[in-house]
Design a protein around this motif. Sequence first.
Motif, short mmCIF file in Angstrom:
data_model
loop_
_atom_site.label_atom_id
_atom_site.label_comp_id
_atom_site.label_asym_id
_atom_site.label_seq_id
_atom_site.Cartn_x
_atom_site.Cartn_y
_atom_site.Cartn_z
N HIS A 85 24.11 50.32 30.71
CA HIS A 85 24.57 49.72 29.44
C HIS A 85 23.80 50.31 28.27
O HIS A 85 24.39 50.69 27.25
CB HIS A 85 24.41 48.20 29.50
N GLY A 86 22.47 50.42 28.41
CA GLY A 86 21.64 50.97 27.33
C GLY A 86 22.01 52.42 27.02
O GLY A 86 22.04 52.83 25.86
N ALA A 87 22.34 53.19 28.07
CA ALA A 87 22.76 54.58 27.86
C ALA A 87 24.08 54.61 27.07
O ALA A 87 24.27 55.46 26.20
CB ALA A 87 22.93 55.29 29.20
N HIS A 88 24.97 53.68 27.38
CA HIS A 88 26.23 53.59 26.63
C HIS A 88 25.96 53.29 25.15
O HIS A 88 26.60 53.88 24.28
CB HIS A 88 27.13 52.48 27.21
N VAL A 89 25.05 52.35 24.88
CA VAL A 89 24.75 52.01 23.48
C VAL A 89 24.15 53.22 22.78
O VAL A 89 24.53 53.54 21.64
CB VAL A 89 23.79 50.79 23.40
N SER A 90 23.23 53.94 23.46
CA SER A 90 22.62 55.12 22.86
C SER A 90 23.68 56.17 22.53
O SER A 90 23.69 56.75 21.44
CB SER A 90 21.59 55.74 23.81
N LEU A 91 24.61 56.39 23.46
CA LEU A 91 25.71 57.33 23.22
C LEU A 91 26.54 56.86 22.02
O LEU A 91 26.92 57.67 21.16
CB LEU A 91 26.60 57.42 24.46
#
Lengths: 99, 204
Positions: free
Chosen positions: B145-151
Motif C-alpha cells: 500500500h505504501g509503495a502505491h502511495v509513493s507511486l
Amino acid sequence: MGTNYHHETFPWKHIVGFILSLVLTFAALWIAFSSGLATKAILVGIVVLAVLQAVLQLFMFMHVTESDSGKIQTINMAYSFFIAIVVVAGSIWTMAFVL
Amino acid sequence: MAEAAHHYDETMPLEYRTEESRLNILGFWIFLGAEVALFATLFATYLVLFQRTGHGPTAADLFEIKDVMIETLLLLTSSFTCGLAVFEMRRRRLTGLLVWLLVTLLLGAGFITFEVREFIHYVHEGATMQTSAFLSSFFVLVGTHGAHVSLGIGWMTLIIIQLLQRGFTPRTARKVFIVSLYWHFLDVVWIFIFTLVYLTGMVM
C-alpha cells in the motif's frame, strides 16, 4: 450522454462525504476500545463500518455511477469486492481447520 | 478515434469529451478491480498468519493507536482534498485545481513520512520482515500500500507539471481524473488496513 454530472457551486457532496468518513473512523475506534463489547461483536462492528466507508468513497468521491459506462464500472467494482470476500473469507475459513 | 468529435458535448466534463478518454477511464476502473483482487490476496495471507508471531512481538505489542490515527487522518483528508481538486477542475478553475492537488501531495507525503518512521521504529524494536510470519505478511501488505502511495505522489507531481505547461485540455483533464480515482482507491485500501490490521490487531 446519459448520466447527469453535477455542476454545484459548493462541494457539499464532498464535505458531507468527508464528515461521514470521519464519523465512521472514530465510531470504529470507539467500538474497538471503549464499547466493552465481546471481541467477535467488535470485529463484526468495525468491518461493517469499513465496508460502509469504502462504499461512501466509491459513490461520494469517485463517482462510480457516473458516465456512459457507470453501470459497467459499478458491476466491475461489485464483482471485484465479491472476489475479495471469497479470497479473504475463504482463506480464513480453510486455514481455520489447519492451524 | 475519428468519430470522437461527433460525441462532443459542451455539458460534459472535459475528461469525458473524447471516446479515447472515456475508454481510458473505463479501463482504469477495470484496473482498480484487479487491484482489489491483488490486495485481497495480501489481506488473506495476513489474516491467516497474523497470530503466527513465533518468538517475535505480537500485533498488540507493536501497534500504537496514536500513530495509526495520524496516518489514517492524513490519508482520509488527502482523499477529500483530491475530491476538491476534481471539483475545482469541473468548475474550470486551474488555480483551485493546482492548489488542492498540491495539498493532496503534501498530505500524502506526510502519510508516507509517518509510515516510514513507523516501520523504522518496528525494526529498531527487533520486528523485521524476517522475524515471524505475522511480520512478513504485515510488511508485505502495508508496504505494498505504501509503495502505491509513493507511486501516486510521483504520478501526481508529473501531472501538476503537465497542467502548468498545457493548462486545461481534454487530455490533462482525463489524466487528473484518473489519478484522482487512483488516490481515492488507496484510501479505500487503507480503511481496510486500519480496520483489519491495526484495530483487529490491537483488539485480539
